[in-house]
Design a protein around this motif. Structure first.
Motif, short mmCIF file in Angstrom:
data_model
loop_
_atom_site.label_atom_id
_atom_site.label_comp_id
_atom_site.label_asym_id
_atom_site.label_seq_id
_atom_site.Cartn_x
_atom_site.Cartn_y
_atom_site.Cartn_z
N PHE A 11 -2.01 5.75 2.84
CA PHE A 11 -3.31 5.16 2.54
C PHE A 11 -3.75 5.68 1.19
CE2 PHE A 11 -2.68 5.41 7.04
CZ PHE A 11 -3.08 4.16 7.50
N ASP A 16 -8.64 1.68 2.95
CA ASP A 16 -8.15 1.83 4.32
C ASP A 16 -6.97 0.90 4.59
OD1 ASP A 16 -9.55 -0.54 4.30
OD2 ASP A 16 -10.74 -0.12 6.10
N ARG A 22 -3.26 -0.11 4.75
CA ARG A 22 -2.06 0.69 4.96
C ARG A 22 -0.95 0.25 4.00
NH1 ARG A 22 0.06 0.66 10.88
NH2 ARG A 22 -0.27 -1.54 10.46
#
Length: 126
Positions: A91, A96, A98
């Protein structure tokens, strides 16, 4: 063939974290030393496709460092004493979303080296 010999897994894990430290500190010589120096080495990034160690080195020199990140789940698998894969979720700082990184590692006489790497971000078109 022995799969996931604990000693081999530990060696690859050490090499993986050595690369991660080099990546986060923009230690280009250390990163280069952990990639196999050959025209067969490949690195696909979020926005680049690099064939051969020369293209990978040139990209790193002009990049100005990697975005900082924190790691998620790491999965290392070894196949015999000389071949391994390392797959990790990450991250980037401030996001946030991925990311995913996969590496194929081979043991050479001078140590473990990445021969193939791929980096992507979920939801990224590049």
């Amino acid at each position: 063939m022995m799969i996931n010999d604990p000693d081999t897994v530990a060696e690859v894990e050490q090499a993986f974290y050595e690369y991660e430290r080099a990546l986060m500190s923009d230690d280009v010589p250390a990163m280069d030393a952990l990639f196999h120096d050959a025209p067969t080495t490949v690195r696909y990034g979020v926005g680049e496709v690099l064939y051969g160690a020369d293209e990978i080195r040139e990209f790193r020199r002009g990049r100005g460092g990697s975005p900082q990140r924190r790691l998620g789940r790491l999965a290392i698998a070894t196949y015999g004493p000389d071949l391994a894969t390392a797959n990790v979720e990450f991250f980037r700082d401030g996001s946030d979303r991925r990311g995913r990184q996969s590496q194929t590692w081979v043991r050479f006489p001078d140590g473990w080296k990445v021969v193939s790497a791929h980096v992507s971000i979920e939801g990224s078109s590049s």
